[in-house]
Design a protein around this motif. Structure first.
Motif, PDB file in Angstrom:
ATOM      1  N   MET A  29       0.815  -1.220   0.000  1.00  0.00           N
ATOM      2  CA  MET A  29       0.000   0.000   0.000  1.00  0.00           C
ATOM      3  C   MET A  29       0.851   1.275   0.000  1.00  0.00           C
ATOM      4  O   MET A  29       0.764   2.106  -0.897  1.00  0.00           O
ATOM      5  CB  MET A  29      -0.930  -0.005   1.225  1.00  0.00           C
ATOM      6  N   ILE A  30       1.693   1.417   1.000  1.00  0.00           N
ATOM      7  CA  ILE A  30       2.454   2.669   1.146  1.00  0.00           C
ATOM      8  C   ILE A  30       3.603   2.731   0.151  1.00  0.00           C
ATOM      9  O   ILE A  30       3.747   3.716  -0.595  1.00  0.00           O
ATOM     10  CB  ILE A  30       2.982   2.809   2.594  1.00  0.00           C
ATOM     11  N   GLY A  31       4.433   1.684   0.117  1.00  0.00           N
ATOM     12  CA  GLY A  31       5.601   1.673  -0.758  1.00  0.00           C
ATOM     13  C   GLY A  31       5.284   1.945  -2.221  1.00  0.00           C
ATOM     14  O   GLY A  31       5.925   2.799  -2.850  1.00  0.00           O
ATOM     15  N   PRO A  32       4.301   1.246  -2.818  1.00  0.00           N
ATOM     16  CA  PRO A  32       4.003   1.487  -4.232  1.00  0.00           C
ATOM     17  C   PRO A  32       3.592   2.923  -4.531  1.00  0.00           C
ATOM     18  O   PRO A  32       3.885   3.433  -5.622  1.00  0.00           O
ATOM     19  CB  PRO A  32       2.834   0.518  -4.509  1.00  0.00           C
ATOM     20  N   ARG A  33       2.943   3.585  -3.585  1.00  0.00           N
ATOM     21  CA  ARG A  33       2.532   4.971  -3.816  1.00  0.00           C
ATOM     22  C   ARG A  33       3.713   5.933  -3.721  1.00  0.00           C
ATOM     23  O   ARG A  33       3.758   6.929  -4.440  1.00  0.00           O
ATOM     24  CB  ARG A  33       1.398   5.336  -2.863  1.00  0.00           C
ATOM     25  N   ILE A  34       4.661   5.627  -2.842  1.00  0.00           N
ATOM     26  CA  ILE A  34       5.888   6.426  -2.803  1.00  0.00           C
ATOM     27  C   ILE A  34       6.655   6.231  -4.112  1.00  0.00           C
ATOM     28  O   ILE A  34       7.129   7.195  -4.726  1.00  0.00           O
ATOM     29  CB  ILE A  34       6.776   6.001  -1.607  1.00  0.00           C
ATOM     30  N   ASN A  35       6.770   4.998  -4.559  1.00  0.00           N
ATOM     31  CA  ASN A  35       7.506   4.713  -5.790  1.00  0.00           C
ATOM     32  C   ASN A  35       6.799   5.225  -7.041  1.00  0.00           C
ATOM     33  O   ASN A  35       7.442   5.469  -8.067  1.00  0.00           O
ATOM     34  CB  ASN A  35       7.752   3.210  -5.918  1.00  0.00           C
ATOM     35  N   ALA A  36       5.486   5.392  -6.965  1.00  0.00           N
ATOM     36  CA  ALA A  36       4.734   5.865  -8.131  1.00  0.00           C
ATOM     37  C   ALA A  36       5.181   7.257  -8.565  1.00  0.00           C
ATOM     38  O   ALA A  36       5.113   7.596  -9.754  1.00  0.00           O
ATOM     39  CB  ALA A  36       3.235   5.865  -7.831  1.00  0.00           C
ATOM     40  N   ALA A  37       5.669   8.042  -7.619  1.00  0.00           N
ATOM     41  CA  ALA A  37       6.102   9.406  -7.947  1.00  0.00           C
ATOM     42  C   ALA A  37       7.209   9.388  -8.985  1.00  0.00           C
ATOM     43  O   ALA A  37       7.174  10.142  -9.968  1.00  0.00           O
ATOM     44  CB  ALA A  37       6.564  10.130  -6.684  1.00  0.00           C
ATOM     45  N   SER A  38       8.207   8.513  -8.793  1.00  0.00           N
ATOM     46  CA  SER A  38       9.311   8.467  -9.763  1.00  0.00           C
ATOM     47  C   SER A  38       8.944   7.676 -11.010  1.00  0.00           C
ATOM     48  O   SER A  38       9.413   7.986 -12.107  1.00  0.00           O
ATOM     49  CB  SER A  38      10.561   7.871  -9.117  1.00  0.00           C
ATOM     50  N   ARG A  39       8.114   6.663 -10.875  1.00  0.00           N
ATOM     51  CA  ARG A  39       7.751   5.847 -12.039  1.00  0.00           C
ATOM     52  C   ARG A  39       6.869   6.620 -13.018  1.00  0.00           C
ATOM     53  O   ARG A  39       6.946   6.430 -14.235  1.00  0.00           O
ATOM     54  CB  ARG A  39       7.003   4.590 -11.597  1.00  0.00           C
ATOM     55  N   MET A  40       6.019   7.504 -12.483  1.00  0.00           N
ATOM     56  CA  MET A  40       5.004   8.154 -13.304  1.00  0.00           C
ATOM     57  C   MET A  40       5.149   9.673 -13.383  1.00  0.00           C
ATOM     58  O   MET A  40       4.512  10.303 -14.220  1.00  0.00           O
ATOM     59  CB  MET A  40       3.615   7.828 -12.741  1.00  0.00           C
ATOM     60  N   GLY A  41       5.940  10.268 -12.500  1.00  0.00           N
ATOM     61  CA  GLY A  41       6.008  11.724 -12.479  1.00  0.00           C
ATOM     62  C   GLY A  41       7.298  12.222 -11.871  1.00  0.00           C
ATOM     63  O   GLY A  41       8.383  11.804 -12.241  1.00  0.00           O
ATOM     64  N   GLU A  42       7.167  13.120 -10.883  1.00  0.00           N
ATOM     65  CA  GLU A  42       8.320  13.736 -10.230  1.00  0.00           C
ATOM     66  C   GLU A  42       8.589  13.073  -8.884  1.00  0.00           C
ATOM     67  O   GLU A  42       7.718  13.092  -8.007  1.00  0.00           O
ATOM     68  CB  GLU A  42       8.061  15.229 -10.003  1.00  0.00           C
ATOM     69  N   PRO A  43       9.784  12.502  -8.677  1.00  0.00           N
ATOM     70  CA  PRO A  43      10.074  11.862  -7.387  1.00  0.00           C
ATOM     71  C   PRO A  43      10.024  12.828  -6.208  1.00  0.00           C
ATOM     72  O   PRO A  43       9.735  12.426  -5.087  1.00  0.00           O
ATOM     73  CB  PRO A  43      11.486  11.290  -7.585  1.00  0.00           C
ATOM     74  N   MET A  44      10.271  14.119  -6.484  1.00  0.00           N
ATOM     75  CA  MET A  44      10.213  15.113  -5.403  1.00  0.00           C
ATOM     76  C   MET A  44       8.817  15.202  -4.798  1.00  0.00           C
ATOM     77  O   MET A  44       8.663  15.628  -3.651  1.00  0.00           O
ATOM     78  CB  MET A  44      10.656  16.482  -5.908  1.00  0.00           C
ATOM     79  N   ASP A  45       7.791  14.802  -5.541  1.00  0.00           N
ATOM     80  CA  ASP A  45       6.433  14.845  -4.991  1.00  0.00           C
ATOM     81  C   ASP A  45       6.296  13.899  -3.798  1.00  0.00           C
ATOM     82  O   ASP A  45       5.581  14.195  -2.839  1.00  0.00           O
ATOM     83  CB  ASP A  45       5.405  14.484  -6.061  1.00  0.00           C
ATOM     84  N   ALA A  46       6.956  12.738  -3.850  1.00  0.00           N
ATOM     85  CA  ALA A  46       6.909  11.802  -2.720  1.00  0.00           C
ATOM     86  C   ALA A  46       7.649  12.389  -1.526  1.00  0.00           C
ATOM     87  O   ALA A  46       7.198  12.268  -0.380  1.00  0.00           O
ATOM     88  CB  ALA A  46       7.520  10.461  -3.114  1.00  0.00           C
ATOM     89  N   PHE A  47       8.779  13.044  -1.794  1.00  0.00           N
ATOM     90  CA  PHE A  47       9.506  13.712  -0.708  1.00  0.00           C
ATOM     91  C   PHE A  47       8.654  14.830  -0.106  1.00  0.00           C
ATOM     92  O   PHE A  47       8.588  14.980   1.123  1.00  0.00           O
ATOM     93  CB  PHE A  47      10.832  14.281  -1.226  1.00  0.00           C
ATOM     94  N   ARG A  48       8.006  15.594  -0.950  1.00  0.00           N
ATOM     95  CA  ARG A  48       7.170  16.703  -0.451  1.00  0.00           C
ATOM     96  C   ARG A  48       6.014  16.180   0.393  1.00  0.00           C
ATOM     97  O   ARG A  48       5.589  16.834   1.342  1.00  0.00           O
ATOM     98  CB  ARG A  48       6.660  17.540  -1.628  1.00  0.00           C
ATOM     99  N   LEU A  49       5.500  15.009   0.033  1.00  0.00           N
ATOM    100  CA  LEU A  49       4.446  14.406   0.850  1.00  0.00           C
ATOM    101  C   LEU A  49       4.977  14.062   2.238  1.00  0.00           C
ATOM    102  O   LEU A  49       4.399  14.471   3.255  1.00  0.00           O
ATOM    103  CB  LEU A  49       3.904  13.142   0.182  1.00  0.00           C
ATOM    104  N   LEU A  50       6.073  13.309   2.288  1.00  0.00           N
ATOM    105  CA  LEU A  50       6.581  12.819   3.571  1.00  0.00           C
ATOM    106  C   LEU A  50       7.141  13.936   4.446  1.00  0.00           C
ATOM    107  O   LEU A  50       7.156  13.805   5.675  1.00  0.00           O
ATOM    108  CB  LEU A  50       7.656  11.753   3.328  1.00  0.00           C
ATOM    109  N   SER A  51       7.581  15.022   3.828  1.00  0.00           N
ATOM    110  CA  SER A  51       8.157  16.125   4.603  1.00  0.00           C
ATOM    111  C   SER A  51       7.183  17.291   4.797  1.00  0.00           C
ATOM    112  O   SER A  51       7.552  18.318   5.375  1.00  0.00           O
ATOM    113  CB  SER A  51       9.432  16.643   3.914  1.00  0.00           C
TER     114      SER A  51
END
Length: 555
Positions: free
Chosen positions: A274-296
Motif C-alpha cells: 500500500m504505502i511503498g508502491p505509492r511512494i515509488n509511483a512518484a518516480s515511475r510516473m512523475g516527479e520523485p520530489m512529490d513523494a519527498f514533499r508528501l513525507l516532509s
C-alpha cells in the motif's frame, strides 16, 4: 533440522518448531530474536567505517554555514532517507540546504554531472548522497573538480574501484567491521543523523532520543527495500513500525486516510503493498520530489495535495502496467519463445518496465528483458532472471557495443541500448545464454508446521506475532492443513480476480488475491492447503484468516 538446546524446551512446542526452522537453537539467540531490544540491538553508529570523518565534515559545514545538498535515490529507500535527514536539519534550525532527487527517466539512477554542475552553480560545497553514489566513480571525480566535497552514504555493493569522495559510509566496503552490513540506505542515513546528534545534540538543544521519531522513515525503508530482517534490521523494522503507528507526520496521515487505512494497525504488508508502491509511483510516473514533499509536508493542506497526487499516479501506474502486460502477452503468444525473452515498445515508460518483466518471468519461466523509450529518446529497460542466469553476467557477456550501459545484481538489472541493436538484442542474448547458464535451484515449498483448522486461533496468533516483523530473511510461517474439505469456493473482486475458500466445520476462510491458478474448486473437494496466517482488520474487523500459498486437490 538443527538440534535444539535443552534450555529452549521451556518454550511452547510451536515456538520451538518455528525457532528451529530459522536456525535458532540457543536461549541467547532465541531471546534476541523473539524480543528485539533497542539498546542491545541498535549499535553505536561510530562503529561504521568513516562515520566519524563524515560527522566532522558535516559539522564543519554547519558551523561555516555552507550550502549542503542531500542527494537521494528516487525510490522508497532514498526518499524516506532524504526525509529523515531533512527533519534533522530542520530540527537544528539549519536553513542553507536543499534536497535533490534525480528524475528517473531523464537523469537516471545515482549522481550525474549535469546535476552536479547545476548544484555547483548554486554555490553548493557539500553533497551527501543517500542510497546511491557507491558506483559513481566518474561523477565523484567531476564533483571534486567542481570543488564539491562528496560524502557517499550507500548500502549497495561497492565495485572494484571506489569513487574518490571525501569519505564513504557503506558497511559493505572492505575494512568495515560493523556487526551488520545489510542496513538499507535510509537506515545508513539514520545512523549518520544519530552520530551527529550524539556529537552535538545537547548543544543544539535536541532532546536525547529524539532521533527515534525518525525511525518511521528508517523502518519504512527497511521493510520496503527488502533487506534481510535479521540482526539490527529486525530491531529497526520493529521499532519503525511502532513509530509509524504513532507518527504525527501530516503526509503519512493524509496518505493513510485516503487509502482507508487505520494507522494503529499498520503491518509489514501495508508497507509492501500500500504505502511503498505509492511512494515509488512518484518516480515511475512523475516527479520523485512529490513523494519527498508528501513525507516532509508540514501542513495538512500541503499533505492533502501530494497525497492526492500520489494516489492518482499509482492508480494510473496500475492501469498502465496492466495494459503493457496484456500487450506483451498478446505479442508473445504469436511468436516462438526462446531461452531469453526481449520485448518492448517505444511508447512504454522505462520506469514501469521492471514491473512488466517481473510479471512475464512468472508467466513464462524465462529470463525477461523489457524496454521502453525515455522522453529524450533513450532506450532503457529492466530485466529479471528466472533463476537460470545472472542477468548482469549475461549482459556483460554479449559483444562490446550492444549495451550502452548495464547495472544491477544477479536477479534483476537495468540497461540502456542503442536503437541500432534493440531489434537484434534477443539474438545477442540467446547467443551467449548457454555460456553463462547455470542450473536452476529447485525451490521446494517450505512448511514450518502441520496444523489443523482448529489451531487457527488467537493462541496460535500470539505465538506468530512473536516472530514478526516478517520479510526477507524472516518469512511468515507457512502451515500445512492436510485433507481439509471445502465447504464453498467463490471468486470475488474486480473481474473475479481473487479466490476465497471456506471449509466444513470451521469458520476460517482462506484467500488468494489475484489468483491465476486454473484449478476450479467446488464444495466437497478435499485438499491439502499450505497457507500463512494473518489478522484481517479491514473495515474495523478483527478476524484471523489464511493466505493461500498453495492448494492441491487430493485424489
Amino acid at each position: 533440522m538443527p538440534i535444539m538446546s535443552s534450555d529452549l524446551l521451556t518454550y511452547p512446542d510451536l515456538v520451538q518448531t518455528l525457532l528451529k526452522k530459522r536456525g535458532i537453537t540457543t536461549a541467547e539467540k532465541a531471546e534476541q530474536f523473539l524480543n528485539p531490544n533497542f539498546e542491545r540491538d541498535v549499535r553505536d553508529p561510530s562503529g561504521i567505517l568513516n562515520m566519524e570523518k563524515a560527522v566532522e565534515r558535516i559539522l564543519c559545514a554547519i558551523d561555516a554555514g555552507e550550502h549542503i545538498v542531500i542527494y537521494a535515490d528516487y525510490d522508497c529507500d532514498g526518499i524516506p532517507g532524504a526525509t529523515l535527514f531533512n527533519d534533522f536539519l530542520r530540527k537544528i534550525n539549519y536553513e542553507n540546504f536543499e534536497v535533490y532527487i534525480p528524475h528517473r527517466n531523464t537523469e537516471g539512477y545515482g549522481l550525474n554531472n549535469k546535476a552536479l554542475d547545476l548544484l555547483a552553480s548554486r554555490g553548493v560545497t557539500l553533497v551527501i548522497t543517500i542510497d546511491c553514489g557507491i558506483a559513481d566513480v566518474e561523477e565523484a571525480a567531476h564533483a571534486l573538480a567542481l570543488g564539491i566535497d562528496l560524502i557517499v552514504t550507500d548500502h549497495h555493493l561497492p565495485q572494484d574501484v571506489l569513487p574518490k569522495a571525501f569519505t564513504i559510509v557503506n558497511s559493505k566496503q572492505a575494512g568495515d567491521t560493523y556487526h551488520d552490513n545489510m542496513l538499507c540506505g535510509a537506515a545508513v542515513a539514520w545512523k549518520l543523523v544519530s552520530a551527529l546528534l550524539a556529537k552535538r545534540g545537547e548543544v543544539w538543544g535536541v532532546p536525547i532520543g529524539w532521533e527515534k521519531w525518525l525511525l518511521d522513515m528508517a523502518g519504512l525503508s527497511t521493510i520496503a527495500d527488502m533487506v534481510p530482517l535479521q540482526n539490527e534490521n529486525r530491531a529497526l523494522a520493529k521499532y519503525g513500525l511502532t513509530v509509524l503507528r504513532k507518527s504525527r507526520r501530516p503526509g503519512l496521515l493524509a496518505l493513510l486516510a485516503k487509502m482507508d487505512m487505520v494507522q494503529g494497525n499498520i503491518v509489514e504488508d501495508d508497507i509492501g503493498f500500500m504505502i511503498g508502491p505509492r511512494i515509488n509511483a512518484a518516480s515511475r510516473m512523475g516527479e520523485p520530489m512529490d513523494a519527498f514533499r508528501l513525507l516532509s509536508a508540514e501542513t495538512r493542506e500541503e499533505a492533502e495535495e501530494y497525497a492526492d497526487r500520489l494516489i492518482h499516479l499509482n492508480d494510473a501506474r496500475k492501469g498502465m502496467v496492466a495494459g503493457m502486460v496484456k500487450e506483451a502477452r498478446k505479442h508473445l503468444e504469436m511468436r516462438e519463445l526462446r531461452e531469453v525473452i526481449v520485448i518492448g515498445n517505444p511508447l512504454w515508460k522505462p520506469g514501469l518496465v521492471g514491473l512488466v518483466a517481473s510479471n512475464l518471468v512468472e508467466a513464462y519461466s524465462r529470463s525477461v528483458f523489457v524496454w521502453g523509450r525515455t522522453e529524450d529518446g533513450v532506450i532503457k529497460g529492466s530485466c529479471r532472471s528466472d533463476g537460470t542466469v545472472n542477468v548482469v553476467e549475461l549482459m556483460t557477456s554479449v559483444r562490446e557495443g550492444v549495451f550502452e550501459g548495464v547495472g544491477g545484481h544477479e536477479e534483476a538489472g537495468g540497461f540502456s541500448v542503442s536503437s541500432d541493436f534493440i531489434h537484434t538484442l534477443e539474438d545477442e542474448l540467446v547467443r551467449v545464454y548457454q555460456n553463462v547458464r547455470k542450473e536452476k535451484e529447485e525451490t521446494q515449498l517450505s512448511i514450518d508446521a502441520s496444523v489443523t483448522l482448529r489451531e487457527v486461533n488467537w493462541s496460535t496468533w500470539k505465538v506468530i506475532e512473536q516472530f514478526a516483523p516478517f520479510g526477507m530473511g524472516n518469512p511468515k510461517p507457512t502451515f500445512l492443513f492436510e485433507g481439509v474439505r471445502i465447504d464453498n469456493a467463490r471468486r470475488f473482486g474486480k473481474e473475479d480476480a481473487h479466490l476465497e475458500l471456506s471449509f466444513e466445520g470451521s469458520p476460517v476462510k482462506a484467500i488468494s488475491f489475484f489468483d491465476e491458478r486454473g484449478d476450479t474448486f467446488v464444495s466437497g473437494n478435499i485438499v491439502d492447503l499450505a497457507a500463512t496466517m494473518e489478522l484481517n482488520t479491514f473495515r474495523g474487523k478483527r478476524e484471523l484468516r489464511l493466505r493461500i500459498v498453495n492448494v492441491t486437490k487430493k485424489a
